[in-house]
Design a protein around this motif. Structure first.
Motif, PDB file in Angstrom:
ATOM      1  N   GLU A 187      67.048  64.378  22.237  1.00  0.00           N
ATOM      2  CA  GLU A 187      67.624  65.724  22.154  1.00  0.00           C
ATOM      3  C   GLU A 187      69.145  65.746  22.098  1.00  0.00           C
ATOM      4  O   GLU A 187      69.734  66.654  21.521  1.00  0.00           O
ATOM      5  CB  GLU A 187      67.148  66.563  23.340  1.00  0.00           C
ATOM      6  CG  GLU A 187      65.689  66.977  23.263  1.00  0.00           C
ATOM      7  CD  GLU A 187      65.440  68.018  22.183  1.00  0.00           C
ATOM      8  OE1 GLU A 187      66.374  68.782  21.875  1.00  0.00           O
ATOM      9  OE2 GLU A 187      64.343  68.045  21.633  1.00  0.00           O
ATOM     10  N   GLU A 188      69.799  64.769  22.731  1.00  0.00           N
ATOM     11  CA  GLU A 188      71.265  64.811  22.802  1.00  0.00           C
ATOM     12  C   GLU A 188      71.946  64.457  21.484  1.00  0.00           C
ATOM     13  O   GLU A 188      73.176  64.554  21.366  1.00  0.00           O
ATOM     14  CB  GLU A 188      71.780  63.880  23.904  1.00  0.00           C
ATOM     15  CG  GLU A 188      71.374  62.425  23.755  1.00  0.00           C
ATOM     16  CD  GLU A 188      70.109  62.075  24.512  1.00  0.00           C
ATOM     17  OE1 GLU A 188      69.995  60.929  24.984  1.00  0.00           O
ATOM     18  OE2 GLU A 188      69.220  62.949  24.623  1.00  0.00           O
ATOM     19  N   TYR A 189      71.175  64.062  20.481  1.00  0.00           N
ATOM     20  CA  TYR A 189      71.740  63.715  19.177  1.00  0.00           C
ATOM     21  C   TYR A 189      71.257  64.703  18.123  1.00  0.00           C
ATOM     22  O   TYR A 189      70.073  65.007  18.050  1.00  0.00           O
ATOM     23  CB  TYR A 189      71.341  62.290  18.788  1.00  0.00           C
ATOM     24  CG  TYR A 189      71.695  61.270  19.840  1.00  0.00           C
ATOM     25  CD1 TYR A 189      73.012  60.885  20.045  1.00  0.00           C
ATOM     26  CD2 TYR A 189      70.700  60.706  20.636  1.00  0.00           C
ATOM     27  CE1 TYR A 189      73.343  59.957  21.027  1.00  0.00           C
ATOM     28  CE2 TYR A 189      71.018  59.777  21.622  1.00  0.00           C
ATOM     29  CZ  TYR A 189      72.342  59.414  21.813  1.00  0.00           C
ATOM     30  OH  TYR A 189      72.646  58.498  22.789  1.00  0.00           O
ATOM     31  N   LYS A 190      72.167  65.168  17.270  1.00  0.00           N
ATOM     32  CA  LYS A 190      71.803  66.197  16.295  1.00  0.00           C
ATOM     33  C   LYS A 190      70.989  65.652  15.133  1.00  0.00           C
ATOM     34  O   LYS A 190      70.233  66.394  14.499  1.00  0.00           O
ATOM     35  CB  LYS A 190      73.047  66.915  15.769  1.00  0.00           C
ATOM     36  CG  LYS A 190      73.987  66.080  14.922  1.00  0.00           C
ATOM     37  CD  LYS A 190      75.185  66.895  14.477  1.00  0.00           C
ATOM     38  CE  LYS A 190      76.150  66.103  13.620  1.00  0.00           C
ATOM     39  NZ  LYS A 190      75.581  65.717  12.313  1.00  0.00           N
ATOM     40  N   GLU A 230      73.737  60.233  13.881  1.00  0.00           N
ATOM     41  CA  GLU A 230      74.477  60.316  15.143  1.00  0.00           C
ATOM     42  C   GLU A 230      73.842  59.427  16.210  1.00  0.00           C
ATOM     43  O   GLU A 230      74.540  58.755  16.982  1.00  0.00           O
ATOM     44  CB  GLU A 230      74.531  61.772  15.616  1.00  0.00           C
ATOM     45  CG  GLU A 230      75.415  61.997  16.826  1.00  0.00           C
ATOM     46  CD  GLU A 230      75.532  63.462  17.189  1.00  0.00           C
ATOM     47  OE1 GLU A 230      74.866  63.881  18.161  1.00  0.00           O
ATOM     48  OE2 GLU A 230      76.285  64.185  16.508  1.00  0.00           O
ATOM     49  N   TYR A 231      72.529  59.410  16.241  1.00  0.00           N
ATOM     50  CA  TYR A 231      71.793  58.565  17.186  1.00  0.00           C
ATOM     51  C   TYR A 231      72.061  57.080  16.908  1.00  0.00           C
ATOM     52  O   TYR A 231      72.302  56.290  17.835  1.00  0.00           O
ATOM     53  CB  TYR A 231      70.305  58.877  17.072  1.00  0.00           C
ATOM     54  CG  TYR A 231      69.380  57.922  17.779  1.00  0.00           C
ATOM     55  CD1 TYR A 231      69.384  57.816  19.169  1.00  0.00           C
ATOM     56  CD2 TYR A 231      68.502  57.125  17.058  1.00  0.00           C
ATOM     57  CE1 TYR A 231      68.526  56.940  19.831  1.00  0.00           C
ATOM     58  CE2 TYR A 231      67.639  56.248  17.701  1.00  0.00           C
ATOM     59  CZ  TYR A 231      67.657  56.159  19.083  1.00  0.00           C
ATOM     60  OH  TYR A 231      66.811  55.286  19.727  1.00  0.00           O
ATOM     61  N   ALA A 232      72.041  56.690  15.627  1.00  0.00           N
ATOM     62  CA  ALA A 232      72.251  55.287  15.264  1.00  0.00           C
ATOM     63  C   ALA A 232      73.673  54.841  15.614  1.00  0.00           C
ATOM     64  O   ALA A 232      73.881  53.709  16.082  1.00  0.00           O
ATOM     65  CB  ALA A 232      71.984  55.094  13.768  1.00  0.00           C
ATOM     66  N   VAL A 271      61.387  62.353   9.670  1.00  0.00           N
ATOM     67  CA  VAL A 271      62.379  62.266  10.740  1.00  0.00           C
ATOM     68  C   VAL A 271      63.143  63.584  10.777  1.00  0.00           C
ATOM     69  O   VAL A 271      63.830  63.940   9.811  1.00  0.00           O
ATOM     70  CB  VAL A 271      63.331  61.082  10.525  1.00  0.00           C
ATOM     71  CG1 VAL A 271      64.289  60.955  11.717  1.00  0.00           C
ATOM     72  CG2 VAL A 271      62.545  59.790  10.325  1.00  0.00           C
ATOM     73  N   LEU A 272      63.035  64.299  11.878  1.00  0.00           N
ATOM     74  CA  LEU A 272      63.589  65.641  11.983  1.00  0.00           C
ATOM     75  C   LEU A 272      64.995  65.632  12.569  1.00  0.00           C
ATOM     76  O   LEU A 272      65.380  64.732  13.307  1.00  0.00           O
ATOM     77  CB  LEU A 272      62.682  66.511  12.855  1.00  0.00           C
ATOM     78  CG  LEU A 272      61.196  66.572  12.478  1.00  0.00           C
ATOM     79  CD1 LEU A 272      60.489  67.582  13.368  1.00  0.00           C
ATOM     80  CD2 LEU A 272      61.012  66.925  11.008  1.00  0.00           C
ATOM     81  N   ASP A 273      65.759  66.669  12.232  1.00  0.00           N
ATOM     82  CA  ASP A 273      67.051  66.908  12.859  1.00  0.00           C
ATOM     83  C   ASP A 273      66.847  67.715  14.137  1.00  0.00           C
ATOM     84  O   ASP A 273      65.850  68.447  14.279  1.00  0.00           O
ATOM     85  CB  ASP A 273      67.975  67.695  11.925  1.00  0.00           C
ATOM     86  CG  ASP A 273      68.520  66.844  10.787  1.00  0.00           C
ATOM     87  OD1 ASP A 273      68.273  65.619  10.799  1.00  0.00           O
ATOM     88  OD2 ASP A 273      69.196  67.400   9.900  1.00  0.00           O
ATOM     89  N   ASN A 274      67.786  67.590  15.056  1.00  0.00           N
ATOM     90  CA  ASN A 274      67.792  68.408  16.263  1.00  0.00           C
ATOM     91  C   ASN A 274      68.892  69.458  16.126  1.00  0.00           C
ATOM     92  O   ASN A 274      70.070  69.156  16.267  1.00  0.00           O
ATOM     93  CB  ASN A 274      68.058  67.552  17.507  1.00  0.00           C
ATOM     94  CG  ASN A 274      66.898  66.641  17.841  1.00  0.00           C
ATOM     95  OD1 ASN A 274      65.738  67.011  17.666  1.00  0.00           O
ATOM     96  ND2 ASN A 274      67.191  65.445  18.319  1.00  0.00           N
ATOM     97  N   ASP A 275      68.521  70.661  15.846  1.00  0.00           N
ATOM     98  CA  ASP A 275      69.502  71.729  15.696  1.00  0.00           C
ATOM     99  C   ASP A 275      69.545  72.569  16.963  1.00  0.00           C
ATOM    100  O   ASP A 275      68.509  72.883  17.552  1.00  0.00           O
ATOM    101  CB  ASP A 275      69.150  72.610  14.488  1.00  0.00           C
ATOM    102  CG  ASP A 275      70.353  73.390  13.984  1.00  0.00           C
ATOM    103  OD1 ASP A 275      70.697  74.395  14.628  1.00  0.00           O
ATOM    104  OD2 ASP A 275      70.936  72.981  12.974  1.00  0.00           O
TER     105      ASP A 275
END
Length: 330
Positions: A289-292, A296-298, A246-250
């Motif tokens: 994409e809108e969550y880092k 944050e998404y959860a 599970v990747l982060d969105n930076d």
């Protein structure tokens, strides 16, 4: 006390007790499992790593655990038995530290309180509220309240292995700019969060708070964007059939590029160390994409799980090329 048995002693033990053992080109030893003999060489030991895997029983771990079960002795007695009986040292005055690498014991911080232990004071309630605001259950976690401690006002996240606490992460829940403080003298590359619960599948995150955000699926974390060799081996010892990164969105393109390159290296590491008999599928999940990150998404969506259809399967042919040194996707 924790310890690492030298490779030469492990080999001597195998050769003395399992004459049918065969050494492979990779350095592994294969022999009959002594617990369910079937005439097949399906117990694997890697002396260099000090690890074993019993394919017949689908269990694995550190070599000392295998010896303890085989000899029916307490785990803490294994090192001395191996030194006396299987090293090339003679005489009664054997220096334990000369033969076995003794690992530093975990020291718990002063002022540690677990959320379930007592009625919470002002600081305890503040720590609990911080977790709840991040969508994380406080069960099993703790906090530190000790003004002269390096871990003062931090959430305490314990790591267990074989039921024993072996590490912890301490995360500030106030405005401290130094968010994380880890125990001194212990190597993060040797620990795997939630290792005792990994079975058929596991989701691998960068950070521990992302892993804590999953309520109904088994998750672990690398504590960075890079999976370390010891971590990979311990995860593979559990013989999972499915691993999802599970990747982060930076926002920073350079950081994103680093994350992608690290992903390739992580998968290459797994493929290099997995058993040939393990049927392993690797998937990738990217939060919207809108969550880092996943935490944050959860929090924003209330989704504390990942659906299979939202994951991208990593192409096995590309993995093979990657293992051969060719960068995947280019």
């Amino acid at each position: 006390m924790d310890f690492k048995i030298p490779e030469s002693i492990i080999v001597a033990f195998i050769e003395a007790n399992f004459p049918e053992a065969r050494q492979t080109s990779s350095g592994e030893y294969h022999f009959n499992t002594p617990f369910e003999k079937d005439g097949k060489l399906r117990l694997y030991v890697n002396p260099e790593k000090g690890r074993f895997f019993d394919q017949k029983r689908q269990v694995g771990g550190d070599f000392s655990s295998f010896v303890a079960e085989y000899l029916d002795v307490p785990y803490v007695e294994v090192a001395m038995i191996l030194i006396k009986d299987y090293s090339n040292r003679t005489g009664e005055d054997i220096d334990f530290k000369e033969v076995v690498e003794v690992k530093k014991e975990l020291e718990l911080p002063e002022g540690l309180h677990f959320f379930h232990e007592k009625k919470l004071g002002i600081i305890g309630k503040k720590a609990k509220r911080y977790l709840e605001n991040r969508g994380i259950e406080p069960s099993g976690l703790g906090y530190v309240y000790k003004s002269n401690s390096d871990f003062h006002k931090r959430i305490f996240v314990p790591f267990y292995e074989n039921g024993k606490m072996v590490y912890f992460i301490a995360r500030a829940f106030d405005d401290n700019p130094f968010r994380y403080k880890n125990p001194d003298g212990l190597n993060t590359s040797e620990v795997v969060y939630n290792i005792d619960h990994i079975e058929d599948e596991v989701f691998i995150f960068e950070g521990v708070f992302d892993a804590l955000s999953m309520k109904h699926q088994i998750a672990t974390c690398m504590l960075s964007n890079s999976l370390k060799r010891d971590q990979a081996i311990k995860i593979l010892d559990k013989m999972p059939n499915r691993i999802t990164f599970v990747l982060d969105n930076d926002e920073d393109p350079k950081t994103r590029s680093i994350i992608e390159r690290s992903l390739n290296k992580n998968i290459k590491l797994l493929m290099e160390h997995k058993s040939p008999s393990l049927q392993l599928d690797i998937f990738i999940y990217r939060p919207p994409e809108e969550y880092k990150d996943f935490n944050e998404y959860a929090i924003a969506t209330g989704r504390d799980h990942i659906l299979y259809e939202d994951c991208e399967k990593y192409n096995p042919r590309s993995v093979k090329k990657l293992v051969e040194g060719i960068r995947w996707g280019q």
